[in-house]
Motif scaffolding. Structure first.
Motif, mmCIF file in Angstrom:
data_model
loop_
_atom_site.group_PDB
_atom_site.id
_atom_site.type_symbol
_atom_site.label_atom_id
_atom_site.label_comp_id
_atom_site.label_asym_id
_atom_site.label_seq_id
_atom_site.Cartn_x
_atom_site.Cartn_y
_atom_site.Cartn_z
ATOM 1 N N MET A 1 -12.492 31.385 50.637
ATOM 2 C CA MET A 1 -11.972 30.186 49.975
ATOM 3 C C MET A 1 -13.038 29.660 49.019
ATOM 4 O O MET A 1 -14.230 29.856 49.242
ATOM 5 C CB MET A 1 -11.647 29.089 50.998
ATOM 6 C CG MET A 1 -10.390 29.332 51.819
ATOM 7 S SD MET A 1 -8.878 29.187 50.854
ATOM 8 C CE MET A 1 -8.811 27.395 50.601
ATOM 9 N N PRO A 2 -12.619 28.988 47.963
ATOM 10 C CA PRO A 2 -13.621 28.309 47.135
ATOM 11 C C PRO A 2 -14.257 27.157 47.903
ATOM 12 O O PRO A 2 -13.660 26.614 48.837
ATOM 13 C CB PRO A 2 -12.795 27.787 45.945
ATOM 14 C CG PRO A 2 -11.400 27.675 46.473
ATOM 15 C CD PRO A 2 -11.249 28.770 47.485
ATOM 16 N N MET A 3 -15.479 26.808 47.528
ATOM 17 C CA MET A 3 -16.133 25.649 48.120
ATOM 18 C C MET A 3 -15.808 24.437 47.255
ATOM 19 O O MET A 3 -16.338 24.269 46.164
ATOM 20 C CB MET A 3 -17.656 25.842 48.188
ATOM 21 C CG MET A 3 -18.361 24.734 48.965
ATOM 22 S SD MET A 3 -20.169 24.787 48.833
ATOM 23 C CE MET A 3 -20.403 24.033 47.216
ATOM 24 N N HIS A 4 -14.914 23.590 47.739
ATOM 25 C CA HIS A 4 -14.467 22.442 46.972
ATOM 26 C C HIS A 4 -15.403 21.251 47.139
ATOM 27 O O HIS A 4 -15.921 21.007 48.232
ATOM 28 C CB HIS A 4 -13.079 21.987 47.451
ATOM 29 C CG HIS A 4 -11.953 22.855 46.972
ATOM 30 N ND1 HIS A 4 -11.946 23.476 45.761
ATOM 31 C CD2 HIS A 4 -10.756 23.168 47.567
ATOM 32 C CE1 HIS A 4 -10.812 24.147 45.613
ATOM 33 N NE2 HIS A 4 -10.078 23.985 46.688
ATOM 34 N N ASP A 5 -15.566 20.489 46.082
ATOM 35 C CA ASP A 5 -16.001 19.111 46.197
ATOM 36 C C ASP A 5 -14.743 18.240 46.180
ATOM 37 O O ASP A 5 -13.622 18.766 46.260
ATOM 38 C CB ASP A 5 -16.971 18.739 45.071
ATOM 39 C CG ASP A 5 -16.389 19.009 43.685
ATOM 40 O OD1 ASP A 5 -15.167 19.267 43.575
ATOM 41 O OD2 ASP A 5 -17.149 18.947 42.698
ATOM 42 N N LEU A 6 -14.898 16.909 46.097
ATOM 43 C CA LEU A 6 -13.718 16.049 46.136
ATOM 44 C C LEU A 6 -12.747 16.383 45.009
ATOM 45 O O LEU A 6 -11.530 16.488 45.232
ATOM 46 C CB LEU A 6 -14.125 14.577 46.056
ATOM 47 C CG LEU A 6 -12.974 13.565 45.998
ATOM 48 C CD1 LEU A 6 -12.067 13.685 47.211
ATOM 49 C CD2 LEU A 6 -13.526 12.146 45.865
ATOM 50 N N ALA A 7 -13.269 16.589 43.806
ATOM 51 C CA ALA A 7 -12.392 16.914 42.683
ATOM 52 C C ALA A 7 -11.647 18.218 42.931
ATOM 53 O O ALA A 7 -10.461 18.346 42.592
ATOM 54 C CB ALA A 7 -13.205 16.992 41.388
ATOM 55 N N GLY A 8 -12.317 19.178 43.545
ATOM 56 C CA GLY A 8 -11.673 20.446 43.837
ATOM 57 C C GLY A 8 -10.549 20.312 44.851
ATOM 58 O O GLY A 8 -9.492 20.945 44.713
ATOM 59 N N VAL A 9 -10.787 19.507 45.888
ATOM 60 C CA VAL A 9 -9.722 19.288 46.881
ATOM 61 C C VAL A 9 -8.513 18.631 46.220
ATOM 62 O O VAL A 9 -7.362 19.027 46.447
ATOM 63 C CB VAL A 9 -10.241 18.428 48.050
ATOM 64 C CG1 VAL A 9 -9.106 18.094 49.013
ATOM 65 C CG2 VAL A 9 -11.352 19.150 48.794
ATOM 66 N N LEU A 10 -8.766 17.618 45.390
ATOM 67 C CA LEU A 10 -7.664 16.908 44.749
ATOM 68 C C LEU A 10 -6.864 17.814 43.814
ATOM 69 O O LEU A 10 -5.669 17.592 43.605
ATOM 70 C CB LEU A 10 -8.203 15.705 43.971
ATOM 71 C CG LEU A 10 -8.824 14.589 44.809
ATOM 72 C CD1 LEU A 10 -9.397 13.508 43.918
ATOM 73 C CD2 LEU A 10 -7.797 13.995 45.772
ATOM 74 N N ALA A 11 -7.532 18.838 43.255
ATOM 75 C CA ALA A 11 -6.856 19.727 42.304
ATOM 76 C C ALA A 11 -6.398 21.036 42.934
ATOM 77 O O ALA A 11 -5.869 21.902 42.227
ATOM 78 C CB ALA A 11 -7.804 20.021 41.139
ATOM 79 N N ASP A 12 -6.567 21.194 44.230
ATOM 80 C CA ASP A 12 -6.245 22.471 44.865
ATOM 81 C C ASP A 12 -4.768 22.816 44.677
ATOM 82 O O ASP A 12 -3.884 22.001 44.995
ATOM 83 C CB ASP A 12 -6.571 22.412 46.363
ATOM 84 C CG ASP A 12 -6.389 23.759 47.026
ATOM 85 O OD1 ASP A 12 -7.386 24.485 47.132
ATOM 86 O OD2 ASP A 12 -5.261 24.090 47.420
ATOM 87 N N PRO A 13 -4.449 24.015 44.186
ATOM 88 C CA PRO A 13 -3.046 24.353 43.914
ATOM 89 C C PRO A 13 -2.180 24.472 45.160
ATOM 90 O O PRO A 13 -0.981 24.193 45.120
ATOM 91 C CB PRO A 13 -3.146 25.686 43.167
ATOM 92 C CG PRO A 13 -4.479 26.254 43.567
ATOM 93 C CD PRO A 13 -5.370 25.078 43.774
ATOM 94 N N HIS A 14 -2.782 24.881 46.277
ATOM 95 C CA HIS A 14 -1.995 24.971 47.513
ATOM 96 C C HIS A 14 -1.574 23.580 47.984
ATOM 97 O O HIS A 14 -0.413 23.366 48.358
ATOM 98 C CB HIS A 14 -2.809 25.669 48.602
ATOM 99 C CG HIS A 14 -2.101 25.750 49.913
ATOM 100 N ND1 HIS A 14 -1.219 26.749 50.244
ATOM 101 C CD2 HIS A 14 -2.123 24.912 50.996
ATOM 102 C CE1 HIS A 14 -0.744 26.541 51.456
ATOM 103 N NE2 HIS A 14 -1.267 25.431 51.938
ATOM 104 N N LEU A 15 -2.507 22.631 47.971
ATOM 105 C CA LEU A 15 -2.164 21.271 48.386
ATOM 106 C C LEU A 15 -1.126 20.664 47.454
ATOM 107 O O LEU A 15 -0.242 19.920 47.892
ATOM 108 C CB LEU A 15 -3.422 20.405 48.441
ATOM 109 C CG LEU A 15 -4.474 20.824 49.481
ATOM 110 C CD1 LEU A 15 -5.681 19.900 49.416
ATOM 111 C CD2 LEU A 15 -3.888 20.848 50.886
#
Length: 406
Positions: free
Chosen positions: A314-328
């Motif tokens: 999996m990619p290592m997300h920061d907050l911005a990454g979590v908010l932009a995650d395509p699965h979510l």
């Protein structure tokens, strides 16, 4: 709406552990009535806020609830709460037993009049031990359960706290399970009971399930802790342009991974890579090897390769990454809701789904006391009684809220 539709929970908890537990119950469909003292839940003031008392941490731990603000030091407020309890299934609190007894809200005081009530205490420590009266907070329990020491072992030798309120959240989830089990028992027996959910014991059990090691056996065997979890090399791998989270774990994973790198015969020449057991026994060497390999490619190249050979990554997300995650985004995990005083808010949807009893729509966290009159009317209090509570300040409404006429 939700598998707990029809269950009413009276919530006397504050801060995080209890409110998180009751938020989960609300997401399951329970009618949760949050009872606050006039000063309000202290967590209302944590984090960015548009209006006083509506901080981000409160908004994200109290969704789905209604708020009743009572000064329980006044006898008439206590009587009003007892009226609310007549229709309740669960009373949950994190008050110290002595404080609860002074209010006449302990199990012994309520059991006779409310035989079906599930009386749930979220405590710092089991009440039959020497720590029974001590205060408990997330940081204290992380340290006392051994978690901070294990963080030192796995890191640079410095004890640390996990940067999330892990003990509060995990013990809150344990409370949800305990409440649901208590409700099931009541359905079978017709009787409520007292339930104790201690933070220290719950977190100690969680941590030791990984790290009891040789102390599992009596007399003890050598070795403590789960070695893979304690390796200082167990961390996201640095790539040429960032980081990636990957777990090359099973024999099949390793064979596919090494073949893709042109190193398929490595286990033959280096027996430390030959089996799951040998890799675990030499986990620091194995993880150091992986660290060097992952530096050779970019994050995107690794994610593409690992997906192709079916190695978990999996990619290592920061907050911005979590908010932009395509699965979510695809699963509708983030929702936007309208709050009556705070405007447009982002909220997370309940992650658990039920095919026959879908979770209710996300209801925003309440303003302090916003639902007091509604809740007391449902409890059968006459308008005159509600007016008297308001006149004496035993019942509080949100600032600026008009009092009912009559």
């Amino acid at each position: 709406m939700g598998p707990l539709n029809g269950i009413r929970v009276v919530d006397l908890t504050t801060v995080l552990m209890g409110p998180y537990a009751t938020q989960v119950l609300a997401q399951m469909g329970a009618d949760v009535i949050k009872v606050e003292a006039p000063e309000g839940d202290v967590i209302r003031h944590v984090g960015p806020e548009r209006n006083p008392g509506m901080g981000a941490l409160f908004l994200n731990s109290n969704r789905g609830k209604r708020s009743l603000c009572l000064d329980l030091k006044r006898p008439q407020a206590r009587e009003a709460l007892l009226a609310v309890l007549r229709e309740a299934d669960v009373l949950v609190h994190n008050l110290r037993p002595q404080a609860l007894a002074r209010l006449g809200l302990d199990h012994a005081s309520l059991a006779g009049a409310y035989p079906r009530l599930l009386h749930v205490g979220l405590t710092g420590f089991g009440q039959d031990g020497p720590y029974a009266g001590r205060p408990a907070y997330d940081d204290l329990i992380q340290g006392a359960s051994g978690l901070s020491a294990w963080m030192a072992t796995a890191g640079d030798g410095t004890p640390r706290y996990v940067p999330t309120a892990l003990a509060d959240r995990m013990v809150g989830l344990a409370a949800v399970g305990a409440i649901c089990a208590g409700l099931l028992h009541r359905e079978r027996s017709g009787r409520g009971q007292q339930v104790e959910v201690p933070m220290f014991e719950t977190m100690a059990a969680l941590v030791l399930s990984d790290h009891l090691g040789g102390q599992t056996f009596q007399p003890p065997l050598p070795g403590e802790g789960y070695r893979r979890l304690l390796s200082p090399y167990r961390r996201p791998y640095r790539t040429r342009d960032g980081h990636v989270c990957a777990l090359v774990y099973t024999d099949r994973h390793w064979q596919c991974f090494l073949d893709a790198l042109g190193l398929g015969d490595l286990p033959v020449h280096d027996r430390r890579f030959a089996s799951f057991a040998s890799r675990t026994a030499h986990i620091d060497h194995v993880y150091a090897f992986l660290q060097e390999r992952f530096r050779e490619r970019t994050t995107a190249q690794w994610l593409e390769l690992l997906e192709r050979i079916d190695v978990p990554a999996m990619p290592m997300h920061d907050l911005a990454g979590v908010l932009a995650d395509p699965h979510l985004a695809a699963t509708g995990f983030f929702q936007e809701i309208e709050h009556p005083s705070e405007g447009r808010l982002r909220a997370t949807a309940p992650p658990v789904r039920w095919s026959d009893t879908p979770a209710p729509d996300v209801r925003p966290a309440p303003r302090q006391g916003a639902d007091g009159i509604e809740v007391l009317r449902e409890a059968g209090l006459a308008e005159e009684a509600i007016g008297a509570l308001l006149a004496s300040d035993a019942l509080r409404l949100p600032p600026g809220r008009a009092r009912p006429e009559g």
